[in-house]
Structures are given as C-alpha cells and as structure tokens.
Enzyme design. Structure first.
Site, mmCIF file in Angstrom:
data_model
loop_
_atom_site.group_PDB
_atom_site.id
_atom_site.type_symbol
_atom_site.label_atom_id
_atom_site.label_comp_id
_atom_site.label_asym_id
_atom_site.label_seq_id
_atom_site.Cartn_x
_atom_site.Cartn_y
_atom_site.Cartn_z
ATOM 1 N N ILE A 100 0.935 -1.326 -0.055
ATOM 2 C CA ILE A 100 0.266 0.116 -0.277
ATOM 3 C C ILE A 100 0.211 1.612 0.040
ATOM 4 O O ILE A 100 1.935 1.234 0.724
ATOM 5 C CB ILE A 100 -0.963 0.226 1.238
ATOM 6 C CG1 ILE A 100 -1.418 -1.043 1.262
ATOM 7 C CG2 ILE A 100 -2.149 1.042 1.143
ATOM 8 C CD1 ILE A 100 -2.554 -1.891 0.856
ATOM 9 N N CYS A 101 1.005 1.908 -1.082
ATOM 10 C CA CYS A 101 1.167 3.491 -1.317
ATOM 11 C C CYS A 101 3.003 2.851 -0.422
ATOM 12 O O CYS A 101 3.218 2.102 -2.071
ATOM 13 C CB CYS A 101 1.365 4.008 -0.243
ATOM 14 S SG CYS A 101 0.960 6.080 0.302
ATOM 15 N N THR A 102 3.665 3.702 -0.024
ATOM 16 C CA THR A 102 4.834 3.576 -0.498
ATOM 17 C C THR A 102 5.739 2.343 0.235
ATOM 18 O O THR A 102 6.644 2.050 0.775
ATOM 19 C CB THR A 102 5.764 5.052 0.988
ATOM 20 O OG1 THR A 102 5.767 5.175 2.413
ATOM 21 C CG2 THR A 102 5.274 6.180 0.225
ATOM 22 N N GLY A 103 4.950 1.388 0.652
ATOM 23 C CA GLY A 103 5.145 -0.011 0.994
ATOM 24 C C GLY A 103 5.597 -0.815 -0.315
ATOM 25 O O GLY A 103 6.495 -1.768 -0.330
ATOM 26 N N THR A 120 3.675 3.736 -6.670
ATOM 27 C CA THR A 120 3.346 4.457 -5.479
ATOM 28 C C THR A 120 2.948 4.993 -5.036
ATOM 29 O O THR A 120 2.395 5.431 -6.318
ATOM 30 C CB THR A 120 4.882 4.046 -5.236
ATOM 31 O OG1 THR A 120 4.944 4.361 -3.277
ATOM 32 C CG2 THR A 120 5.688 4.853 -5.580
#
Length: 329
Positions: A100-103, A120
C-alpha cells in the site's frame, strides 16, 4: 492474511484494507487477519497509536495474502534490513503479496519487484524509479498487478486494491455489497489517474485565472471560448493566453477542457450516462468527450463508468494477460 506492521507506518494503510476484508466477512467471505511485526512486539503508527502484533515474522505461518503498508519515512531513507528480510520471508511463502502506498519501497528493497511493473504514491514514483531501475514504474495508476505481486498508490488506493483482491476471490457481486456497505466506489479503475487532471498543478494564483476557473466550474456548458473568456475578465485574448502560459503552462482552452473533464468524471461517478455527462459538463458531443477520456485515461467514458460493476481494470491489449490468483484467501 498477514499484515506486516512497523513503527511509523501509515495507520490508514492498514485500517482501510483491513476494514474491507472484515466487511467482506459479513457477506460470506472468510478472511482471518494476522498482524505481524519483525519481532512480534507492538509498533507505533504515524499518528501515535500502538498496534499489537499477533506474531513475529520469523515464526509466522504461511499466508495466502501478505499486505505491506507504507510510511512517510520510507522514501529516500535507508530501510531497516530486518524489515526487508521480514517482507522477503513472508513473501516467499505467500500466495500473493501487496503493498500500500510507499510500502512499495519495502518490496523493492527486499528484491520483490525486480523486473516488475509497480506504482506508489504519485509524489514518490520518480524516486522509486530512480532508486530501483529494474522496476517499470507506472506513475499514474491506482494499483498495478504483475503476476502475484500488487502495488497501489497513495493511502486510500489501498481500499481500491483490497476491493480488487476481494473480487478476485469472491466475484463482483459480493464485492459490490462490500463497497456499498462501506460507502465507497466499487473501485477506481486500476489504470485511472491517481488525481484529478485539473489539479495536477498548483491552483491559479492570479485573480483573473481564479475567476476563470470559478466561471467554468459554475457553468461548464456555457460559451468559454478564448474571446468570450477574455471579454469577461477584460483583457485581450493574447494577454490571457500569455497569463495561462506563464502561470499554468497551458492554454485557456486546454484548461477549460480539464475542468470539464473532471466534471464529466464526477457525473459518471454519480451514475449519469456517458451522453448525459458530455452534455452536462459542457462537451459539444459524446465523441468530443470520448477523445478527451482516451487522451487522459486511455479508456472510453463507458469503460470508465463500468468500474461500478467490476473492480477489474480494462485489459491493455498491448500487454500480455497476467494470470489470476486462484483460490480463496
């Protein structure tokens, strides 16, 4: 389903998808969420809340699905080797892994995105591509699926991705019930722009340009030709064009089109037909709207509206089809 947590992670990156899977349980799906940290100890989120862990990564069981949230400190800073090792260990025994996102930076640092398509948060796509050259970063996607690996855009895009995973497991009917219960879109199409086209740049600073923005938004179907706009704000067409070029790096007509485009998307989201959306948002014809959608999103207005009946993005004929993930998660 395992969720890998760590200090300073974004709380919504965890709670948003978790609520989707939990809600799916109310409609017959079976998801068992397990919170995993590197050591098995609780972690502190970006908003200061402590989240207890159910297991340590080293001793966690295999999961059908592993979710890796993001955090504000991940882009541009060294990632804890223990965290990347935990992600790698969980992924090796998982049916599919999703960030998720910057993961996505954790997955990339763990070597899990080599030669894969990924995305991202739009603010960090350039850095992700520069930091990991083997990735094929898609900067304008809500989420990207490459085989059994999934990456999503910023924060709430994790909800879109979670809905897409639920649909893979249980089909569109159950997923539609989940989306309605949570009062969210069935899903924003995976290849859709992460943010409103007319908001990609800063808002106009000049009073004249802000006035034009307000006029077009108030009545998009009105005559907003260059001459008419210039007349309304009492400048020459040439001077108005220079103002747009200088401040927004575009032309008045392109800016008007972007505002109408955003309005047409909102109308389609609200359930209007493509023809109605074209008329109400000020496009001279459906064909004009179709060309604009093709230019900005790569799909037709009708295909865009179809997102309310499925979470699956349109198949890109220029890319080979990717295999679905079988089975129940």
């Amino acid at each position: 389903m395992g969720i890998l947590v760590f200090d300073d992670m974004k709380m919504l990156d965890v709670s948003g998808p978790a609520e989707v899977f939990s809600e799916a349980g109310r409609f017959g799906a079976e998801y068992r969420l397990t919170i995993v940290s590197v050591s098995g100890e609780p972690v502190r989120t970006s908003i200061g809340l402590r989240v207890p862990a159910d297991a340590a990564a080293e001793s966690a069981p295999p999961f059908d699905t592993v979710l890796v949230p993001g955090g504000d400190l991940l882009p541009g800073t060294p990632i804890d080797p223990d965290l990347t090792a935990a992600a790698r260990r969980l992924a090796e025994r998982a049916g599919r892994i999703a960030s998720i996102c910057t993961g996505a930076f954790i997955l990339a640092a763990a070597g899990l995105l080599e030669e894969k398509r990924a995305t991202t948060h739009w603010q960090h796509t350039t850095l992700l591509a520069r930091s990991y050259p083997s990735l094929r970063v898609e900067p304008d996607a809500i989420y990207v699926k490459d085989g059994t690996t999934y990456t999503s855009a910023g924060v709430t895009a994790g909800i879109d991705l979670a809905l897409a995973l639920v649909e893979e497991d249980h089909g569109p009917d159950l997923t539609r019930d989940v989306a309605r219960s949570l009062v969210v879109y069935m899903q924003r199409a995976g290849g859709q722009s992460q943010f409103s086209a007319s908001l990609q740049g800063p808002a106009p600073r000049t009073p004249v340009l802000r006035l034009i923005q307000d006029m077009v938004q108030a009545d998009p179907a009105a005559d907003h030709s260059l001459d008419r706009l210039a007349e309304r704000v009492r400048v020459s067409p040439r001077h108005l064009t220079r103002m747009f070029r200088s401040e927004l790096d575009t032309t008045p007509m392109k800016y008007v089109e972007l505002i109408r485009f955003d309005m047409a998307k909102a109308l389609l989201d609200a359930g209007h037909s493509a023809t109605e959306a074209a008329t109400l948002s000020g496009f001279p014809s459906y064909e004009s709207l179709r060309r604009t959608f093709a230019r900005h999103l790569g799909v037709s207005p009708t295909r865009y509206r179809h997102r309310f009946t499925t979470t699956r993005p349109a198949v890109d004929a220029t890319r080979p089809a990717l295999p679905d993930v079988p089975g129940n998660r």
